[in-house]
Design an enzyme around this catalytic site. Structure first.
Site, PDB file in Angstrom:
ATOM      1  N   ASN A   7       0.873  -1.177   0.000  1.00  0.00           N
ATOM      2  CA  ASN A   7       0.000   0.000   0.000  1.00  0.00           C
ATOM      3  C   ASN A   7       0.912   1.229   0.000  1.00  0.00           C
ATOM      4  O   ASN A   7       1.414   1.628   1.049  1.00  0.00           O
ATOM      5  CB  ASN A   7      -0.906  -0.038   1.237  1.00  0.00           C
ATOM      6  CG  ASN A   7      -1.862   1.144   1.299  1.00  0.00           C
ATOM      7  OD1 ASN A   7      -1.798   2.053   0.470  1.00  0.00           O
ATOM      8  ND2 ASN A   7      -2.738   1.139   2.276  1.00  0.00           N
ATOM      9  N   ARG A  91      -2.577  -2.016  -3.396  1.00  0.00           N
ATOM     10  CA  ARG A  91      -3.808  -1.244  -3.179  1.00  0.00           C
ATOM     11  C   ARG A  91      -3.761  -0.059  -4.145  1.00  0.00           C
ATOM     12  O   ARG A  91      -2.752   0.656  -4.216  1.00  0.00           O
ATOM     13  CB  ARG A  91      -3.855  -0.733  -1.740  1.00  0.00           C
ATOM     14  CG  ARG A  91      -5.064   0.138  -1.528  1.00  0.00           C
ATOM     15  CD  ARG A  91      -4.995   0.942  -0.281  1.00  0.00           C
ATOM     16  NE  ARG A  91      -6.171   1.787  -0.196  1.00  0.00           N
ATOM     17  CZ  ARG A  91      -6.184   2.976   0.370  1.00  0.00           C
ATOM     18  NH1 ARG A  91      -5.101   3.454   0.921  1.00  0.00           N
ATOM     19  NH2 ARG A  91      -7.283   3.678   0.408  1.00  0.00           N
ATOM     20  N   HIS A 180     -13.049   2.816  -0.031  1.00  0.00           N
ATOM     21  CA  HIS A 180     -13.014   1.780   1.015  1.00  0.00           C
ATOM     22  C   HIS A 180     -13.669   0.475   0.542  1.00  0.00           C
ATOM     23  O   HIS A 180     -14.166  -0.298   1.354  1.00  0.00           O
ATOM     24  CB  HIS A 180     -13.740   2.228   2.311  1.00  0.00           C
ATOM     25  CG  HIS A 180     -13.131   3.398   3.001  1.00  0.00           C
ATOM     26  ND1 HIS A 180     -13.883   4.458   3.472  1.00  0.00           N
ATOM     27  CD2 HIS A 180     -11.849   3.686   3.307  1.00  0.00           C
ATOM     28  CE1 HIS A 180     -13.076   5.346   4.036  1.00  0.00           C
ATOM     29  NE2 HIS A 180     -11.836   4.903   3.946  1.00  0.00           N
ATOM     30  N   ARG A 240     -12.127  15.889   7.403  1.00  0.00           N
ATOM     31  CA  ARG A 240     -12.908  16.168   6.184  1.00  0.00           C
ATOM     32  C   ARG A 240     -14.350  16.513   6.545  1.00  0.00           C
ATOM     33  O   ARG A 240     -14.920  15.910   7.466  1.00  0.00           O
ATOM     34  CB  ARG A 240     -12.909  14.950   5.256  1.00  0.00           C
ATOM     35  CG  ARG A 240     -11.550  14.639   4.690  1.00  0.00           C
ATOM     36  CD  ARG A 240     -11.567  13.354   3.886  1.00  0.00           C
ATOM     37  NE  ARG A 240     -10.508  12.466   4.313  1.00  0.00           N
ATOM     38  CZ  ARG A 240     -10.388  11.203   3.937  1.00  0.00           C
ATOM     39  NH1 ARG A 240     -11.274  10.669   3.130  1.00  0.00           N
ATOM     40  NH2 ARG A 240      -9.396  10.467   4.375  1.00  0.00           N
ATOM     41  N   GLU A 389      -8.480  -5.329   4.890  1.00  0.00           N
ATOM     42  CA  GLU A 389      -8.366  -4.979   3.473  1.00  0.00           C
ATOM     43  C   GLU A 389      -7.209  -5.722   2.811  1.00  0.00           C
ATOM     44  O   GLU A 389      -7.290  -6.122   1.649  1.00  0.00           O
ATOM     45  CB  GLU A 389      -8.174  -3.458   3.345  1.00  0.00           C
ATOM     46  CG  GLU A 389      -9.420  -2.694   3.758  1.00  0.00           C
ATOM     47  CD  GLU A 389      -9.163  -1.246   4.134  1.00  0.00           C
ATOM     48  OE1 GLU A 389      -8.682  -1.006   5.261  1.00  0.00           O
ATOM     49  OE2 GLU A 389      -9.438  -0.361   3.325  1.00  0.00           O
TER      50      GLU A 389
END
Ligand code: ADP
Length: 403
Positions: A7, A91, A180, A240, A389
């Site tokens: 990743n 990823r 996601h 955010r 993940e």
């Protein structure tokens, strides 16, 4: 065969090495501060043995080279030779509308990912550096791209289109993509196992971390999700803003004299829990301030209340979208470890058929593994399921390269 999951971020590279026979993790770690000062590698083995070393990491390729040396070393290694690594799974944040599943990296694929780069330039260029590092250090090893957006490619047009001029979609691919995806896929699959298979199931998955998104998963397929064209939309996040009236953006630009090239950064970094609480983007620090009754305790409580309320609203709207709900899943840093947020999101959902088990919820953290948070007779099940993940990336990679 061993599968290396990578990743790559702009200045970091996280990795996990899997054994494809049982998908156990042999080693994992993080190379940080790549290309900037303070470079370091943190590496650990399945047995718990770990290593932290400060080392200059000018490029992703240097990080990959160091990682490879460690993987075969006597002290902190877990393989005899690099040839044991049969594939690398990356990823990849944005696959645009081009990829609805994981794919083997070829020259053709590389050309298409260039187009994805327009949609997520920072992430894509970081991933490209990770790929370049692998090409340099492990030439010839097959590489697979696993996209955060792929799981959401089943979302119907009425849910992925924004009511803006259609030409913007045609010319600039402005639409909801969702993110996601590997996490929503993993936890919805685990939940479906409890329900006896994905067919006929309606699941709301709540991935709550620094970045958060909620998805409606029907028959094992994503039919809607809270993040959109970028990972800025949806619910309140660490820094955010999530969904706000779009007119606020131009209003802030005027009032605070922020230019067009800075405003997205502002909405990404100055809002969310941090903006409301004026304390932290980290949920643990927000709760610490509330508990200590500090000067910002009320604003911290507000950040918590907004989050709980917004999750509840998404659960309600996605239940309506799916024509009911069988299960609600909480995952990622906050979803796995913050009982109060799960409680706020689920309180008042008795009308839907949720019989929340407060005692079980209060005792549930990711370290304990998957856990039911409702009573045995609850029509709608609520679960905490730790996300994984990397496992999805490793499995997809193996499926594609095994031949
Ligand atoms: P990212 O989106 O960066 O992967 P994470 O999934 O790690 O983020 O989630 C980070 C958030 O989860 C932070 O707000 C943090 O406070 C919270 N969190 C992580 N671990 C814990 C924990 N053990 N207890 C409470 N909160 C946690």
């Amino acid at each position: 065969m061993k599968i290396l999951v990578v990743n790559a971020g702009s200045s970091s590279l996280k990795y996990q090495l899997f054994d494809s026979t049982d998908f156990s993790v042999l080693a994992k770690g993080l190379c940080e501060c790549i290309g900037i000062s303070g470079g370091a590698i943190k590496h650990s083995l399945a047995c718990g043995k770990s290593l932290t070393r400060s080392v200059d990491l000018p490029t992703h390729a240097t990080a990959m080279k160091l990682l490879c040396e460690i993987l075969v070393s006597d002290d902190y290694g877990c393989i005899a030779d690099m040839s044991e690594i049969g594939a690398i799974g990356h990823r990849f944040v944005h696959g645009g509308s081009y990829f609805s599943g994981s794919t083997l990296l070829t020259d053709e694929v590389l050309k298409i990912t260039d187009k994805c780069g327009e949609l997520a330039p920072l992430h894509t260029s970081a991933h490209m550096q990770g790929i370049a590092g692998c090409n340099e250090v492990m030439p010839g090893v097959p590489q697979v791209l696993v996209f955060d957006t792929a799981f959401h490619q089943t979302i119907p047009q009425k849910a992925y289109m924004y009511p803006i001029p259609y030409a913007l979609y045609e010319e600039h691919q402005i639409r909801r993509y969702g993110f996601h995806g590997t996490s929503h896929l993993y936890v919805s699959e685990e939940m479906a196992k409890v329900l006896g298979g994905a067919q006929g199931t309606k699941i709301v998955t709540c991935h709550l971390g620094n970045g958060s998104s909620i998805s409606a998963v029907k028959d094992g397929k994503s039919i809607d999700t809270s993040m959109g064209f970028t990972p800025l939309s949806g619910i309140e996040m660490g820094t955010r803003c999530g969904d706000i009236d779009p007119a606020i953006v131009a209003f802030i630009m005027q009032k605070k004299n922020i230019s067009a090239d800075k405003i997205t950064d502002y909405m990404n970094k100055n809002c969310g829990f941090l903006g409301i609480s004026e304390t932290s983007s980290d949920m643990r620090e927000i709760f610490a301030e509330i508990q200590n009754g500090g000067p910002k305790a009320e604003q911290c409580q507000l950040a918590v209340d907004i989050l709980g309320y917004q999750i509840k609203k998404y659960i309600g709207s996605y239940s309506a979208a799916m024509g009911g709900v069988d299960a609600i899943v909480f995952t990622a840093g906050i979803g796995e470890n913050t009982p109060k947020i799960r409680e706020l999101a689920c309180e008042g959902l008795e009308y839907l058929g949720v019989k929340f088990d407060k005692e079980a919820n209060d005792a549930t953290f990711s370290s304990g593994g998957m856990q039911a948070l409702t009573t045995a007779d609850s029509k709608v099940k609520v679960y905490m399921i730790p996300t994984n993940e990397e496992l999805i990336i490793a499995r997809d990679t193996y499926e594609i390269v095994k031949g």
